[in-house]
Design an enzyme around this catalytic site. Structure first.
Site, PDB file in Angstrom:
ATOM      1  N   SER A 294     -38.222 -48.829 -40.986  1.00  0.00           N
ATOM      2  CA  SER A 294     -37.359 -49.006 -40.216  1.00  0.00           C
ATOM      3  C   SER A 294     -36.112 -50.143 -39.848  1.00  0.00           C
ATOM      4  CB  SER A 294     -38.138 -49.103 -38.494  1.00  0.00           C
ATOM      5  OG  SER A 294     -37.152 -50.257 -37.523  1.00  0.00           O
TER       6      SER A 294
ATOM      7  N   HIS B 119     -35.476 -44.855 -41.281  1.00  0.00           N
ATOM      8  CA  HIS B 119     -36.044 -44.775 -39.668  1.00  0.00           C
ATOM      9  C   HIS B 119     -35.253 -45.176 -38.674  1.00  0.00           C
ATOM     10  CE1 HIS B 119     -38.977 -43.597 -36.482  1.00  0.00           C
ATOM     11  NE2 HIS B 119     -38.842 -45.182 -36.344  1.00  0.00           N
TER      12      HIS B 119
ATOM     13  N   ASP C 267     -34.300 -46.636 -34.836  1.00  0.00           N
ATOM     14  CA  ASP C 267     -34.702 -46.937 -33.544  1.00  0.00           C
ATOM     15  C   ASP C 267     -33.750 -47.452 -32.833  1.00  0.00           C
ATOM     16  OD1 ASP C 267     -38.147 -47.229 -34.097  1.00  0.00           O
ATOM     17  OD2 ASP C 267     -37.672 -48.566 -35.585  1.00  0.00           O
TER      18      ASP C 267
ATOM     19  N   MET D 170     -32.993 -47.795 -28.610  1.00  0.00           N
ATOM     20  CA  MET D 170     -33.403 -48.681 -27.645  1.00  0.00           C
ATOM     21  C   MET D 170     -32.142 -48.432 -26.293  1.00  0.00           C
ATOM     22  SD  MET D 170     -36.226 -51.400 -28.709  1.00  0.00           S
ATOM     23  CE  MET D 170     -36.585 -51.111 -30.280  1.00  0.00           C
TER      24      MET D 170
ATOM     25  N   HIS E  21     -35.078 -41.523 -33.805  1.00  0.00           N
ATOM     26  CA  HIS E  21     -36.018 -42.435 -32.924  1.00  0.00           C
ATOM     27  C   HIS E  21     -35.766 -42.906 -31.592  1.00  0.00           C
ATOM     28  CE1 HIS E  21     -40.421 -44.659 -31.982  1.00  0.00           C
ATOM     29  NE2 HIS E  21     -40.150 -43.725 -30.791  1.00  0.00           N
TER      30      HIS E  21
ATOM     31  N   MET F 169     -35.575 -43.874 -27.771  1.00  0.00           N
ATOM     32  CA  MET F 169     -36.808 -45.128 -27.154  1.00  0.00           C
ATOM     33  C   MET F 169     -35.971 -44.644 -26.154  1.00  0.00           C
ATOM     34  SD  MET F 169     -39.342 -47.249 -29.085  1.00  0.00           S
ATOM     35  CE  MET F 169     -37.439 -47.309 -30.827  1.00  0.00           C
TER      36      MET F 169
ATOM     37  N   MET G  44     -46.782 -44.142 -31.754  1.00  0.00           N
ATOM     38  CA  MET G  44     -47.233 -45.324 -31.778  1.00  0.00           C
ATOM     39  C   MET G  44     -48.845 -46.101 -31.383  1.00  0.00           C
ATOM     40  SD  MET G  44     -44.114 -46.030 -31.672  1.00  0.00           S
ATOM     41  CE  MET G  44     -43.783 -47.041 -31.404  1.00  0.00           C
TER      42      MET G  44
ATOM     43  N   ASP H 178     -46.311 -45.308 -35.840  1.00  0.00           N
ATOM     44  CA  ASP H 178     -45.377 -46.126 -36.039  1.00  0.00           C
ATOM     45  C   ASP H 178     -45.543 -47.730 -35.257  1.00  0.00           C
ATOM     46  OD1 ASP H 178     -43.043 -47.944 -35.958  1.00  0.00           O
ATOM     47  OD2 ASP H 178     -41.777 -46.577 -34.882  1.00  0.00           O
TER      48      ASP H 178
END
Length: 216
Positions: free
Chosen positions: A7, A30, A32, A34, A63, A65, A137, A175
């Site tokens: 990540s 990966h 992330d 957000m 990913h 979020m 998760m 994850d």
């Protein structure tokens, strides 16, 4: 073979290219994303995806979020410049999860469904045929470096049972709090894809940690 996706959230952003180069032995990078609304933190958006895609020797695993990610699919896909293999969205963040997964697949990339710790596996059984991956998760999303939630191991087993029962063609990813000890637990439970942030990027030799994770 077990897939490993470091990540980028755990990397040193002041040395992005060097950090990415250290994990070239991994299967995916990966990302992330957000938004500060669906999760209590803000990370990065399309410009960082674009920068990573330009220097990464491995494909990207994005990913999202964020609330209603369907609004942002095109922007992130374009930023990825053909380097994105997976786009994963949270079941809890989509008003119309079925439609969102269809839209991801229409882009020509694999569609993933992420589930927060409190969300039941049963909640996605009617859209499994549209998923290439279920991302379990094992921490509450929003921050890196959290402690692994042991109670999620039975959930991984339940995901495997549901996939087998419905004859779905999707893999199980995990994850959150992944290190050598927890990696063995989740792989034994049925995980095929590991997202690891701090364990890889904070390791003295990231490429050796990637190799060790593959061999749990």
């Amino acid at each position: 073979m077990l897939k490993i996706a470091p990540s980028l959230l755990a990397a040193d952003f002041a040395n992005l290219q060097q950090e990415i180069d250290q994990v070239r032995q991994a299967d995916y990078l990966h990302m992330d994303v957000m938004d500060g609304k669906f999760v209590p933190n803000i990370s990065f958006g399309p410009p960082v995806i674009e920068a990573a895609a330009a220097v990464s020797p491995i494909p990207l695993d994005v990913h999202l979020m964020v609330w209603e990610p369907v609004r942002l699919l095109d922007a992130f896909f374009k930023a990825g410049s053909g380097k994105i293999d997976y786009i994963t969205v949270h079941a809890e963040a989509c008003t119309h999860l079925h439609r969102t997964l269809q839209n991801i697949r229409d882009l020509g990339v694999k569609a993933g469904i992420a589930l927060n710790p409190a969300t039941s596996i049963e909640s996605i059984k009617y859209v499994l045929h549209l998923a290439d991956q279920i991302l379990i998760m094992t921490v509450n999303p929003g921050f890196g470096g959290q402690q692994f939630l042991d109670e999620m191991v039975p959930k991984i087993k339940a995901a495997k049972e549901l996939i087998d029962c419905r004859g779905a063609n999707c893999e199980i990813a995990v994850d959150g709090g992944i290190d050598l000890e927890t990696a063995k637990q989740v792989v034994d439970a049925g995980a095929e894809f590991l997202v690891a942030g701090s364990a890889v990027f904070k390791a003295e030799t990231p490429h050796k940690m990637i190799r060790a994770l593959r061999e749990v």
